[in-house]
Motif scaffolding. Structure first.
Motif, PDB file in Angstrom:
ATOM      1  N   VAL A 262      58.797  24.424  77.722  1.00  0.00           N
ATOM      2  CA  VAL A 262      58.281  23.527  76.413  1.00  0.00           C
ATOM      3  C   VAL A 262      57.290  24.035  75.749  1.00  0.00           C
ATOM      4  CG1 VAL A 262      57.881  21.286  75.600  1.00  0.00           C
ATOM      5  CG2 VAL A 262      59.639  21.756  77.211  1.00  0.00           C
ATOM      6  N   ARG A 263      56.283  24.366  76.487  1.00  0.00           N
ATOM      7  CA  ARG A 263      55.016  25.013  76.003  1.00  0.00           C
ATOM      8  C   ARG A 263      55.285  26.453  75.225  1.00  0.00           C
ATOM      9  NH1 ARG A 263      50.451  22.223  77.026  1.00  0.00           N
ATOM     10  NH2 ARG A 263      50.211  20.880  79.092  1.00  0.00           N
ATOM     11  N   ASP A 264      56.066  26.989  76.062  1.00  0.00           N
ATOM     12  CA  ASP A 264      56.392  28.534  75.445  1.00  0.00           C
ATOM     13  C   ASP A 264      57.151  28.378  74.230  1.00  0.00           C
ATOM     14  OD1 ASP A 264      55.128  29.846  77.618  1.00  0.00           O
ATOM     15  OD2 ASP A 264      57.031  30.133  78.567  1.00  0.00           O
ATOM     16  N   ALA A 265      57.650  27.030  74.108  1.00  0.00           N
ATOM     17  CA  ALA A 265      58.568  27.086  72.803  1.00  0.00           C
ATOM     18  C   ALA A 265      57.476  26.528  71.753  1.00  0.00           C
ATOM     19  CB  ALA A 265      59.714  26.048  72.989  1.00  0.00           C
ATOM     20  N   GLY A 266      56.142  26.539  72.038  1.00  0.00           N
ATOM     21  CA  GLY A 266      55.254  25.832  70.962  1.00  0.00           C
ATOM     22  C   GLY A 266      54.748  24.542  70.951  1.00  0.00           C
ATOM     23  N   ALA A 267      54.988  23.743  71.772  1.00  0.00           N
ATOM     24  CA  ALA A 267      54.447  22.429  71.860  1.00  0.00           C
ATOM     25  C   ALA A 267      53.131  22.509  71.792  1.00  0.00           C
ATOM     26  CB  ALA A 267      55.383  21.633  73.106  1.00  0.00           C
ATOM     27  N   LYS A 268      52.636  21.428  70.897  1.00  0.00           N
ATOM     28  CA  LYS A 268      51.132  21.170  71.065  1.00  0.00           C
ATOM     29  C   LYS A 268      50.589  20.625  72.242  1.00  0.00           C
ATOM     30  CE  LYS A 268      47.731  19.233  67.949  1.00  0.00           C
ATOM     31  NZ  LYS A 268      47.546  18.643  66.784  1.00  0.00           N
ATOM     32  N   GLU A 269      51.233  19.413  72.748  1.00  0.00           N
ATOM     33  CA  GLU A 269      51.104  18.627  73.745  1.00  0.00           C
ATOM     34  C   GLU A 269      52.116  18.393  74.554  1.00  0.00           C
ATOM     35  OE1 GLU A 269      48.709  15.420  73.087  1.00  0.00           O
ATOM     36  OE2 GLU A 269      47.320  16.134  71.693  1.00  0.00           O
ATOM     37  N   VAL A 270      52.278  18.491  75.888  1.00  0.00           N
ATOM     38  CA  VAL A 270      53.302  17.865  76.747  1.00  0.00           C
ATOM     39  C   VAL A 270      53.013  17.001  77.629  1.00  0.00           C
ATOM     40  CG1 VAL A 270      55.075  18.714  78.298  1.00  0.00           C
ATOM     41  CG2 VAL A 270      54.074  20.142  76.758  1.00  0.00           C
TER      42      VAL A 270
END
Length: 486
Positions: free
Chosen positions: A378-386
């Motif tokens: 999800v981070r690699d897909a550009g999420a700002k925060e997880v």
């Protein structure tokens, strides 16, 4: 419980339990059982078996693989004639994945054939089998269910019902049983009712099944749940109910509502899908956070994510897409593409989550490795925060009642605090539903610590039955070695 071998030796999820199904009084019994097992496929995908009786003899078919791949062939159905049948779908036991362990187990006893299918875990099976072996019994499988066959066979009671009762009274742990003899079909739940079993009716033919969804697929009517400690005996004269155990307060497995049961089932009078949405509501009330969207980890996290999103007034988005066509055997140990891991089953929906603060909702964290990979994806897909929210309390202990969990030392929550777990899976925040919140979601005011209403040992370490096979210096193997896993 089952062995963690090969590719799955580091599996980071609970494997489902087993499913049982039986019907009495239909000429197309085996095809109906096949459909029922298909509806219960989520409870076990390693192997399946069916035993039918045609009025003269028993017929047994047991196969490794999915129901649709093995029991839908006309040649197989032709070998299963009869007007009554029982079936079982399962994962492999801890000794091995072999036909000798596939249920229903069948044996020719002194007064005729006897077959049994079991969902649960007999926690004194090893102890019983050691005693039986010293008396000369020959154990032919690594399944705890075989202990029941021997106990029925060696009972000194004079009629079959009494021998069956004599046998089950010696069992500890969790068991929902469907058994078949030449004259009757029997259903039985352990006194605590840890595992589910329901009664249905199809045009006057009685059905026993693990979940109500197995009744829906064949158009049968849900009658009621078999009660904890109840034994029902179905014959040509109808159905009789017996209560052979001392009365105790029930302790149904609360994790059935979180994960194991199918969302479209009704178990113990409760709508599973509604409960899972309620779990999300309670989770949002306890652990809300500022975010742009709620994303489920499919598929088991989806209902809770819907409830969380509704309560938190946040958009619900499919930020992760699951590939439903990847089987357990797709990648074998040593394959060069093994490192692809979680991406075989899940892919981040970049256009939805890029630049957004995402709340991921999942049903549980086991080892944490899958959660770690999903968060990174999800981070690699550009999420700002997880942020991750878990729709159950931390899983701190192994289950010994028919659920496949790693040993306690390999459970992330058994050796880390929530803060340490958050660092391990690399999220901005991590929170779990409280035990009281889970109880509220299923319709209770909260957990009665002096008298719990459910079995929640995987969260609390409070086991409701003796774990006899785990005690004693001569027990060199884990309880799971002789478990039927289902």
């Amino acid at each position: 419980m089952q062995e963690w071998d090969g590719l799955d030796s580091e599996a980071d999820a609970f494997r489902d339990e087993c499913g049982v199904f039986g019907i009495y009084g239909r000429q197309d019994a085996a095809p109906i059982v096949t459909l029922g097992l298909h509806a219960l496929q989520h409870r076990g995908q390693e192997a399946a078996g069916i035993v039918s009786f045609d009025g003269a003899q028993f017929h047994v078919e047991r196969h490794i693989g999915l129901i649709g791949d093995t029991f839908t062939k006309p040649s197989v159905m032709d070998r299963l004639p009869g007007h009554r049948a029982i079936g079982h779908t399962r994962y492999s036991t801890t000794g091995e994945s072999s036909l000798r362990n596939v249920q229903p187990l069948f044996a020719e006893l002194a007064d005729g054939g006897f077959a049994v299918a079991h969902n649960g875990n007999i926690t004194n099976a090893m102890t019983i089998q050691r005693v039986l072996q010293k008396r000369g019994a020959i154990i032919s499988s690594t399944s705890d269910t075989e202990a029941l066959l021997h106990l029925v066979a060696t009972s000194e009671k004079t009629n079959f019902n009494d021998r069956f009762v004599d046998a089950v009274r010696q069992l500890e742990g969790a068991f929902s049983l469907v058994a078949l003899s030449s004259k009757k079909m029997i259903g039985c739940r352990d006194p605590l009712g840890i595992r589910p079993l329901v009664l249905g009716d199809l045009d006057g033919s009685y059905i026993l099944a693990s979940e109500s969804c197995a009744l829906d697929i064949i158009g049968a009517r849900y009658v009621r749940d078999i009660k904890p400690g109840e034994m029902v005996v179905i014959t040509e004269r109808g159905i009789q109910s017996h209560f052979p155990f001392d009365s105790v307060d029930s302790r149904f497995c609360i994790f059935e509502y979180v994960y194991f049961a199918r969302p479209d089932s009704v178990i113990e009078g409760r709508d599973v899908y509604a409960i899972r949405k309620n779990i999300g509501v309670e989770l949002a009330r306890e652990e809300a956070i500022e975010a742009d969207m709620v994303v489920p980890v499919p598929d088991s996290g989806t209902p809770a994510a819907i409830g969380y999103a509704q309560e938190a007034n946040l958009p619900f988005e499919l930020g992760i897409i699951r590939n439903h066509y990847v089987g357990r055997t797709f990648i074998q140990p040593g394959d060069s593409i093994r490192h692809m891991g979680v991406k075989l089953k899940h892919n981040a929906n970049r256009r939805t989550i890029e630049g957004k603060r995402v709340v991921l909702v999942d049903d549980s964290i086991v080892r944490g490795t899958t959660s770690q990979k999903i968060v990174q994806m999800v981070r690699d897909a550009g999420a700002k925060e997880v942020h991750m929210r878990i729709a159950s309390p931390p899983t701190r202990a192994s289950c010994f009642y028919g659920v496949d969990t790693p040993e306690t030392a390999k459970l992330l929550a058994s050796r880390m605090s929530v803060e340490e777990m958050a660092d391990f899976i690399r999220v901005d925040s991590l929170a779990f539903l409280s035990t009281d919140g889970l109880y509220r979601a299923v319709g209770e005011e909260g957990r009665h610590d002096d008298k719990p209403q459910f079995c929640d040992a995987c969260f609390t370490r409070e086991y409701p039955t003796p774990l006899t096979d785990l005690v004693g210096a001569d027990n060199v193997r884990r309880l799971s070695v002789l478990s039927s896993k289902g």
